[in-house]
Design an enzyme around this catalytic site. Structure first.
Site, short mmCIF file in Angstrom:
data_model
loop_
_atom_site.label_atom_id
_atom_site.label_comp_id
_atom_site.label_asym_id
_atom_site.label_seq_id
_atom_site.Cartn_x
_atom_site.Cartn_y
_atom_site.Cartn_z
N ASP A 50 0.84 -1.20 0.00
CA ASP A 50 0.00 0.00 0.00
C ASP A 50 0.87 1.25 0.00
OD1 ASP A 50 -2.95 1.14 0.90
OD2 ASP A 50 -1.30 2.28 1.78
N TYR A 55 2.77 10.09 -0.46
CA TYR A 55 3.90 9.59 0.31
C TYR A 55 5.22 9.92 -0.37
CZ TYR A 55 0.32 6.60 2.51
OH TYR A 55 -0.80 6.12 3.14
N LYS A 84 -2.96 5.87 -4.16
CA LYS A 84 -4.04 6.80 -3.81
C LYS A 84 -3.88 8.13 -4.52
CE LYS A 84 -3.72 4.82 0.83
NZ LYS A 84 -2.29 4.42 0.80
N HIS A 117 -7.62 9.60 -1.43
CA HIS A 117 -6.91 9.64 -0.15
C HIS A 117 -7.70 10.35 0.94
CE1 HIS A 117 -2.48 9.33 1.34
NE2 HIS A 117 -3.33 8.98 2.28
#
Length: 287
Positions: A50, A55, A84, A117
């Site tokens: 994931d 990120y 996401k 997200h």
């Protein structure tokens, strides 16, 4: 619910896709940390990875996937890869363009799960239409959301053609969200637990510690096992191979009903992430 799990146990999502119940999260894996973490996880039996555009490590995840596949002797089709859509990228056209960017950074022809997200106010419905197009084109095997509560989910569903397959929300014994758990169950939406280890306050909870001692397990292993027995998919994050291995050593025991009932009394609506106190859930903006 069965308590007989393995590292590759799956749940059937509302569109028939099989999703692993256990995997690796890479939030806050920075400066190349995601590459060895992902490779180590895949080598040690993990099949769900994931990540997210926000990120900043999708490219590192790509390298980790490539290394892990080579070391484990498996194929891409054996993995379940999630990414996401970031908050600034909401909107129909922007979603389509940014999804292509994620595919390119991940080096993939498709993802297994694509998630919104956060529910950015005034935008997530148009975004969802684009997500539905991505799904209809076969570029995402399933689509879903993160951090949607009952209010935002109900609003989304008023215009949606596809019910989200997954809602990834913060879940751990100090934040059990029973109303949302029941809502998701009623609507056949699978819940995925982020921050399942809950940080120091949860890991150091004395009741969790007592239960861990009883089973000869770590507090982290008790928390992961609790998520599994609650029916969630769980994605503990680590960048250390030994911890990645330890987090997966949760399939040789089961928490008793008495211990599950005891953990149920710990809920205190505690959110672990400090930045949520300065974050607007609905606009996706800092306060």
């Amino acid at each position: 619910m069965s308590e007989d799990f393995t590292i590759t146990s799956t749940v059937t999502l509302n569109n028939g896709v099989e999703m692993e119940r256990f995997g690796l999260g890479v939030w806050q894996a920075e400066n190349g940390e995601a590459t060895p973490a992902v490779a180590a996880a895949i080598k040690n039996g993990y099949r769900l990875i994931d990540t997210a555009k926000a990120y900043g490590n999708e490219a590192d995840v790509r390298t980790g996937i490539e290394q892990g596949i080579a070391e484990a002797g498996i194929s891409r089709e054996d993995l379940f890869i999630t990414t996401k859509l970031a908050n600034p990228d909401h909107g129909y056209d922007s979603t389509l363009a940014n999804f292509e960017g994620s595919l390119e950074r991940l080096g993939l022809d498709y993802v297994d799960l694509y998630l919104i997200h956060w529910p950015v106010t005034g935008k997530y419905k148009d975004t969802w239409k684009a997500m539905e197009k991505i799904y209809d084109q076969g570029l995402a095997k399933a689509i879903g959301v993160c951090n949607f509560n009952q209010e935002t989910m109900e609003d989304l569903l008023t215009d949606a053609n596809i019910v989200p397959a997954v809602d990834q929300i913060e879940l751990h014994p100090l934040l059990q969200q029973p109303d949302m758990v029941q809502y998701a169950d009623d609507h056949n939406i699978h819940l995925e637990a982020w921050s399942p280890l809950g940080g120091g306050k949860v890991l150091n909870n004395p009741v969790i510690g007592q239960i861990a001692a009883k089973y000869g397990k770590s507090a982290a292993q008790i928390l992961i096992r609790w998520s599994l027995q609650m029916g969630f998919t769980v994605i503990p994050k680590s960048v250390h191979e030994q911890r990645i291995i330890e987090n997966a050593q949760v399939f040789d025991f089961a928490l008793s009903k008495e211990d599950m009932d005891l953990i149920a009394t710990l809920d205190e609506h505690y959110r672990t992430s400090y930045w949520l106190t300065s974050f607007d859930w609905y606009t996706g903006d800092a306060k």
